[in-house]
Design a protein around this motif. Structure first.
Motif, PDB file in Angstrom:
ATOM      1  N   ASN A  76       9.041  -9.088   0.863  1.00 28.08           N
ATOM      2  CA  ASN A  76       8.872  -8.231  -0.313  1.00 28.08           C
ATOM      3  C   ASN A  76       7.763  -7.209  -0.086  1.00 28.08           C
ATOM      4  N   THR A  77       7.806  -6.583   1.056  1.00 29.23           N
ATOM      5  CA  THR A  77       6.762  -5.664   1.465  1.00 29.23           C
ATOM      6  C   THR A  77       7.354  -4.310   1.830  1.00 29.23           C
ATOM      7  N   VAL A  78       6.662  -3.261   1.427  1.00 28.02           N
ATOM      8  CA  VAL A  78       7.050  -1.909   1.782  1.00 28.02           C
ATOM      9  C   VAL A  78       5.920  -1.281   2.587  1.00 28.02           C
ATOM     10  N   TYR A  79       6.291  -0.449   3.549  1.00 25.90           N
ATOM     11  CA  TYR A  79       5.331   0.194   4.422  1.00 25.90           C
ATOM     12  C   TYR A  79       5.492   1.708   4.351  1.00 25.90           C
ATOM     13  N   LEU A  80       4.409   2.389   4.585  1.00 26.77           N
ATOM     14  CA  LEU A  80       4.444   3.835   4.720  1.00 26.77           C
ATOM     15  C   LEU A  80       3.695   4.205   5.991  1.00 26.77           C
ATOM     16  N   GLN A  81       4.442   4.610   7.002  1.00 24.85           N
ATOM     17  CA  GLN A  81       3.847   5.088   8.237  1.00 24.85           C
ATOM     18  C   GLN A  81       3.578   6.573   8.094  1.00 24.85           C
ATOM     19  N   MET A  82       2.324   6.957   8.225  1.00 16.93           N
ATOM     20  CA  MET A  82       1.907   8.334   8.026  1.00 16.93           C
ATOM     21  C   MET A  82       1.384   8.884   9.348  1.00 16.93           C
ATOM     22  N   ASN A  83       2.074   9.873   9.868  1.00 18.94           N
ATOM     23  CA  ASN A  83       1.692  10.516  11.115  1.00 18.94           C
ATOM     24  C   ASN A  83       1.340  11.979  10.859  1.00 18.94           C
ATOM     25  N   SER A  84       0.667  12.569  11.815  1.00 21.70           N
ATOM     26  CA  SER A  84       0.291  13.982  11.731  1.00 21.70           C
ATOM     27  C   SER A  84      -0.372  14.304  10.404  1.00 21.70           C
ATOM     28  N   LEU A  85      -1.329  13.497  10.032  1.00 17.39           N
ATOM     29  CA  LEU A  85      -1.959  13.634   8.725  1.00 17.39           C
ATOM     30  C   LEU A  85      -2.732  14.944   8.610  1.00 17.39           C
ATOM     31  N   LYS A  86      -2.690  15.490   7.412  1.00 17.55           N
ATOM     32  CA  LYS A  86      -3.352  16.743   7.087  1.00 17.55           C
ATOM     33  C   LYS A  86      -4.379  16.521   5.987  1.00 17.55           C
ATOM     34  N   PRO A  87      -5.380  17.382   5.887  1.00 20.96           N
ATOM     35  CA  PRO A  87      -6.332  17.248   4.785  1.00 20.96           C
ATOM     36  C   PRO A  87      -5.663  17.240   3.412  1.00 20.96           C
ATOM     37  N   GLU A  88      -4.549  17.947   3.275  1.00 22.36           N
ATOM     38  CA  GLU A  88      -3.832  17.982   2.006  1.00 22.36           C
ATOM     39  C   GLU A  88      -3.240  16.628   1.622  1.00 22.36           C
ATOM     40  N   ASP A  89      -3.172  15.700   2.565  1.00 26.20           N
ATOM     41  CA  ASP A  89      -2.682  14.357   2.271  1.00 26.20           C
ATOM     42  C   ASP A  89      -3.737  13.473   1.625  1.00 26.20           C
ATOM     43  N   THR A  90      -4.961  13.942   1.543  1.00 21.02           N
ATOM     44  CA  THR A  90      -6.037  13.158   0.953  1.00 21.02           C
ATOM     45  C   THR A  90      -5.741  12.872  -0.514  1.00 21.02           C
ATOM     46  N   ALA A  91      -5.735  11.594  -0.871  1.00 16.20           N
ATOM     47  CA  ALA A  91      -5.422  11.183  -2.233  1.00 16.20           C
ATOM     48  C   ALA A  91      -5.536   9.672  -2.332  1.00 16.20           C
ATOM     49  N   ALA A  92      -5.485   9.183  -3.556  1.00 15.84           N
ATOM     50  CA  ALA A  92      -5.270   7.763  -3.788  1.00 15.84           C
ATOM     51  C   ALA A  92      -3.776   7.496  -3.765  1.00 15.84           C
ATOM     52  N   TYR A  93      -3.372   6.535  -2.974  1.00 14.68           N
ATOM     53  CA  TYR A  93      -1.963   6.209  -2.829  1.00 14.68           C
ATOM     54  C   TYR A  93      -1.660   4.927  -3.589  1.00 14.68           C
ATOM     55  N   TYR A  94      -0.606   4.977  -4.397  1.00 13.04           N
ATOM     56  CA  TYR A  94      -0.238   3.868  -5.267  1.00 13.04           C
ATOM     57  C   TYR A  94       1.142   3.345  -4.909  1.00 13.04           C
ATOM     58  N   CYS A  95       1.228   2.053  -4.767  1.00 14.43           N
ATOM     59  CA  CYS A  95       2.513   1.406  -4.553  1.00 14.43           C
ATOM     60  C   CYS A  95       3.238   1.257  -5.881  1.00 14.43           C
ATOM     61  N   ASN A  96       4.528   1.509  -5.858  1.00 14.99           N
ATOM     62  CA  ASN A  96       5.359   1.400  -7.052  1.00 14.99           C
ATOM     63  C   ASN A  96       6.539   0.479  -6.784  1.00 14.99           C
ATOM     64  N   LEU A  97       6.846  -0.336  -7.766  1.00 18.74           N
ATOM     65  CA  LEU A  97       8.033  -1.177  -7.724  1.00 18.74           C
ATOM     66  C   LEU A  97       8.839  -0.948  -8.983  1.00 18.74           C
ATOM     67  N   ARG A  98      10.114  -0.671  -8.818  1.00 16.56           N
ATOM     68  CA  ARG A  98      11.032  -0.587  -9.949  1.00 16.56           C
ATOM     69  C   ARG A  98      11.972  -1.776  -9.856  1.00 16.56           C
ATOM     70  N   GLY A  99      11.927  -2.607 -10.891  1.00 18.29           N
ATOM     71  CA  GLY A  99      12.746  -3.800 -10.854  1.00 18.29           C
ATOM     72  C   GLY A  99      12.835  -4.478 -12.199  1.00 18.29           C
ATOM     73  N   VAL A 100      13.439  -5.657 -12.174  1.00 15.69           N
ATOM     74  CA  VAL A 100      13.706  -6.421 -13.382  1.00 15.69           C
ATOM     75  C   VAL A 100      12.846  -7.667 -13.401  1.00 15.69           C
ATOM     76  N   VAL A 101      12.036  -7.795 -14.430  1.00 15.24           N
ATOM     77  CA  VAL A 101      11.279  -9.007 -14.694  1.00 15.24           C
ATOM     78  C   VAL A 101      11.885  -9.743 -15.885  1.00 15.24           C
ATOM     79  N   ILE A 102      12.148  -8.995 -16.944  1.00 13.42           N
ATOM     80  CA  ILE A 102      12.845  -9.521 -18.111  1.00 13.42           C
ATOM     81  C   ILE A 102      14.321  -9.192 -17.971  1.00 13.42           C
ATOM     82  N   VAL A 103      15.161 -10.173 -18.199  1.00 12.61           N
ATOM     83  CA  VAL A 103      16.594  -9.989 -18.026  1.00 12.61           C
ATOM     84  C   VAL A 103      17.081  -8.801 -18.852  1.00 12.61           C
ATOM     85  N   GLY A 104      17.790  -7.899 -18.201  1.00 12.10           N
ATOM     86  CA  GLY A 104      18.408  -6.775 -18.878  1.00 12.10           C
ATOM     87  C   GLY A 104      17.571  -5.524 -18.976  1.00 12.10           C
TER      88      GLY A 104
END
Length: 120
Positions: A76-104
């Motif tokens: 249950n893991t997601v990865y983000l490989q970031m290459n050729s990084l630029k100064p414009e990539d500077t930020a706080a990065y947030y993981c997001n999950l879209r899914g179902v916890v409550i049925v329906g």
């Protein structure tokens, strides 16, 4: 009931690489997609990359060709490989999950964020 634990952020020089990881745990009935968003101070949060359970991906135009998102469904893991990084990539990065916890009902869940700083 959903926890997202992020790791891998840090300081890197322009042109360098980082790999972000996000491990999901908790009472999840079904995961539709996972992804990464980023937000710099004073700017709106934006989608960086996302991947569905079937493996379909989408990327922000600014990172396409440089970043790669992938999943390890067994962990249950997601990865983000970031290459050729630029100064414009500077930020706080947030993981997001879209899914179902409550049925329906599907909802979005967020990690606490990990800082990526690209600077010489």
């Amino acid at each position: 009931q959903v926890q997202l634990v992020e790791s891998g952020g840090g300081l890197v020089q322009p042109g360098g690489s980082l790999r972000l990881s996000c491990a999901a745990s908790g009472s999840i009935l079904s995961i539709y997609a996972m992804g990464w968003y980023r937000q710099a101070p004073g700017k709106q949060r934006e989608l960086v990359a996302a991947i569905t359970t079937s493996g379909s991906t989408n990327y922000a135009a600014s990172v396409k060709g440089r970043f790669t998102i992938s999943r390890d469904n067994a962990k249950n893991t997601v990865y983000l490989q970031m290459n050729s990084l630029k100064p414009e990539d500077t930020a706080a990065y947030y993981c997001n999950l879209r899914g179902v916890v409550i049925v329906g009902k599907a909802n979005d869940y967020w990690g606490q964020g990990t800082q990526v700083t690209v600077s010489s």
